[in-house]
Scaffold this motif. Sequence first.
Motif, short mmCIF file in Angstrom:
data_model
loop_
_atom_site.label_atom_id
_atom_site.label_comp_id
_atom_site.label_asym_id
_atom_site.label_seq_id
_atom_site.Cartn_x
_atom_site.Cartn_y
_atom_site.Cartn_z
N ASN A 226 2.79 7.93 -4.28
CA ASN A 226 2.15 9.14 -4.27
C ASN A 226 1.34 9.86 -4.97
OD1 ASN A 226 2.63 11.51 -2.10
ND2 ASN A 226 4.02 12.27 -3.36
N GLY A 227 0.59 11.02 -4.16
CA GLY A 227 -0.30 11.46 -5.06
C GLY A 227 -1.08 11.23 -5.60
N GLU A 228 -1.34 9.85 -5.62
CA GLU A 228 -2.54 9.13 -7.23
C GLU A 228 -3.67 8.93 -6.41
OE1 GLU A 228 -2.10 4.63 -8.27
OE2 GLU A 228 -0.86 4.63 -6.98
N ARG A 229 -4.77 8.87 -6.82
CA ARG A 229 -6.54 9.26 -6.54
C ARG A 229 -6.72 7.14 -6.58
NH1 ARG A 229 -8.34 14.71 -6.08
NH2 ARG A 229 -6.60 15.56 -7.27
N ALA A 230 -7.23 6.95 -5.43
CA ALA A 230 -7.35 5.87 -5.61
C ALA A 230 -9.09 5.39 -5.86
CB ALA A 230 -7.97 4.93 -3.77
N LYS A 231 -8.81 4.29 -6.88
CA LYS A 231 -9.43 3.65 -7.27
C LYS A 231 -10.64 2.80 -6.98
CE LYS A 231 -7.48 5.25 -11.85
NZ LYS A 231 -6.92 4.12 -13.23
N GLU A 232 -12.30 2.41 -7.05
CA GLU A 232 -12.87 0.90 -7.17
C GLU A 232 -12.38 0.53 -7.68
OE1 GLU A 232 -16.12 1.93 -7.22
OE2 GLU A 232 -17.30 3.51 -5.55
N GLY A 233 -11.12 -0.92 -6.67
CA GLY A 233 -11.85 -2.32 -7.45
C GLY A 233 -9.91 -2.87 -8.06
N GLY A 240 7.41 -0.15 1.11
CA GLY A 240 8.46 -0.98 1.54
C GLY A 240 9.43 0.15 2.58
N GLY A 241 9.73 0.49 3.22
CA GLY A 241 10.30 2.01 3.72
C GLY A 241 9.15 2.71 3.90
N LYS A 242 7.83 3.08 3.01
CA LYS A 242 7.48 4.14 3.12
C LYS A 242 5.76 4.22 4.11
CE LYS A 242 9.45 6.91 -0.06
NZ LYS A 242 9.99 8.11 0.44
N ASN A 243 5.97 5.37 4.81
CA ASN A 243 4.31 5.39 5.37
C ASN A 243 3.74 5.56 3.99
OD1 ASN A 243 4.53 4.64 8.38
ND2 ASN A 243 5.86 5.80 8.92
N MET A 244 2.44 4.87 4.81
CA MET A 244 0.87 5.68 3.19
C MET A 244 -0.16 6.09 4.11
SD MET A 244 -0.79 2.95 0.59
CE MET A 244 -1.46 2.12 1.60
N ALA A 245 -0.39 6.94 3.53
CA ALA A 245 -1.94 7.70 4.59
C ALA A 245 -2.59 7.83 3.54
CB ALA A 245 -1.15 9.21 4.80
N ILE A 246 -3.90 8.60 3.14
CA ILE A 246 -5.07 8.69 3.29
C ILE A 246 -5.06 9.85 3.13
CG2 ILE A 246 -7.32 7.61 1.64
CD1 ILE A 246 -4.25 5.83 1.36
N ARG A 247 -5.88 11.04 2.09
CA ARG A 247 -6.42 11.89 2.24
C ARG A 247 -7.85 12.24 0.96
NH1 ARG A 247 -4.61 16.13 -1.01
NH2 ARG A 247 -3.01 15.66 -2.14
N THR A 256 -1.14 9.14 0.40
CA THR A 256 0.46 10.11 0.24
C THR A 256 1.18 9.29 1.53
OG1 THR A 256 -0.06 11.40 2.11
CG2 THR A 256 -0.78 12.22 0.55
N LEU A 257 2.82 9.32 0.60
CA LEU A 257 3.75 8.61 1.40
C LEU A 257 4.53 9.47 2.00
CD1 LEU A 257 4.17 6.23 -1.93
CD2 LEU A 257 2.88 6.30 -0.10
N ASP A 258 5.35 8.94 2.82
CA ASP A 258 6.66 10.13 3.73
C ASP A 258 6.82 8.99 4.17
OD1 ASP A 258 5.61 9.49 6.63
OD2 ASP A 258 3.45 10.35 5.28
#
Length: 357
Positions: A226-233, A240-247, A256-258
């Motif tokens: 949760n909260g990490e910034r996505a990197k190329e590559g 498991g058990g969490k939904n993942m969203a990208i903002r 973001t995970l919830d």
Amino acid sequence: MIRVLVVDDSAFMRKMITKFLTSNHQIAVVGTARNGEEALQKITELRPDVVTLDIEMPVMNGKETLEKIMADDPLPVIIVSSQTRKGADITIECLELGAFDFIAKPSGSVSIDLYKVKQELIEKVLAAGQPNNKEHSHPAPKPLSQLKSGFKNNRSTIPPTGTVKQLICIGTSTGGPRALQKVLPKLPKNLKAPVFVVQHMPPGFTASLANRLNHLSEVTVKEAENGERAKEGWVYIAPGGKNMAIRPEQGELVITLDDRDTASLHKPSVDYLFHSLTSVKGFEKVAVIMTGMGSDGTEGVKGLIKNGGGKVIVESAESSVVFGMPKAVLNTGLADEVKHVDEIAASIMTYMKKERA
């Protein structure tokens, strides 16, 4: 009628699994076994359609038994696994070896609360027992000539310039760990896009899956935080058990995970991830739907196409363990390509720009 052999060293577990499965009129438990050695004998004698297989057993454990089954006379095997770290690691290895899918025991090797996974167990046995495991009860998919017809969308509204960034999103379920193992290791280390993956799994297993895939791949594969910034590559697998969203945030993508429930009833949900990406502007998106039961991902693909476009690749019936999720997207007419799992990585790369200005 689907004929099942139940293998577990616990008499209680054998009894409960048998009771649950036979509550469905399409399933018959034709025998039980206490260990792998006995299971192999019973398979020869009884010729079951599906085997449920415990991992931790005396004489011959589940992994050793699975290796024998796959080498001698392959048939659908559903692993019944504990949620310990060791159990998760072995489960991932079993999926790589060819197990159809797995069920997580809710509370250890002898789970008195096994009823919590009763419906999941029944559904997976029914899917495993289908001819060729292809969900033939569904209508045939539309012919490829009709893939893009009859759907108003904003496809290709992003200009094909070198200044636009890219991202890849992948959704999969039953058969997914093996499919991911055939796709992610073929992606190059210098991939100019982050990859977001939803694999239907319960808590406790996705970290083992990510670690295994990371070991096999040039790209970095990890369980998303949760909260990490996505990197190329880098490849981010929803826990498991969490939904993942990208903002989007200042030109970067933040994960973001919830815990919220979704219409798809899956957690993590492919639809949930894909819907979150509709608000991400300035990125070309490549969406991939691979093997799995049901239709999670279909509504998400519709949302992506309506809100900025993108390219859609689905796995072919030929290579899918279960053709449910790919077929559901195929029937919308929104797929750009239908590919054997061995060709999906190359197909993804045809949409990746070599350079950006």
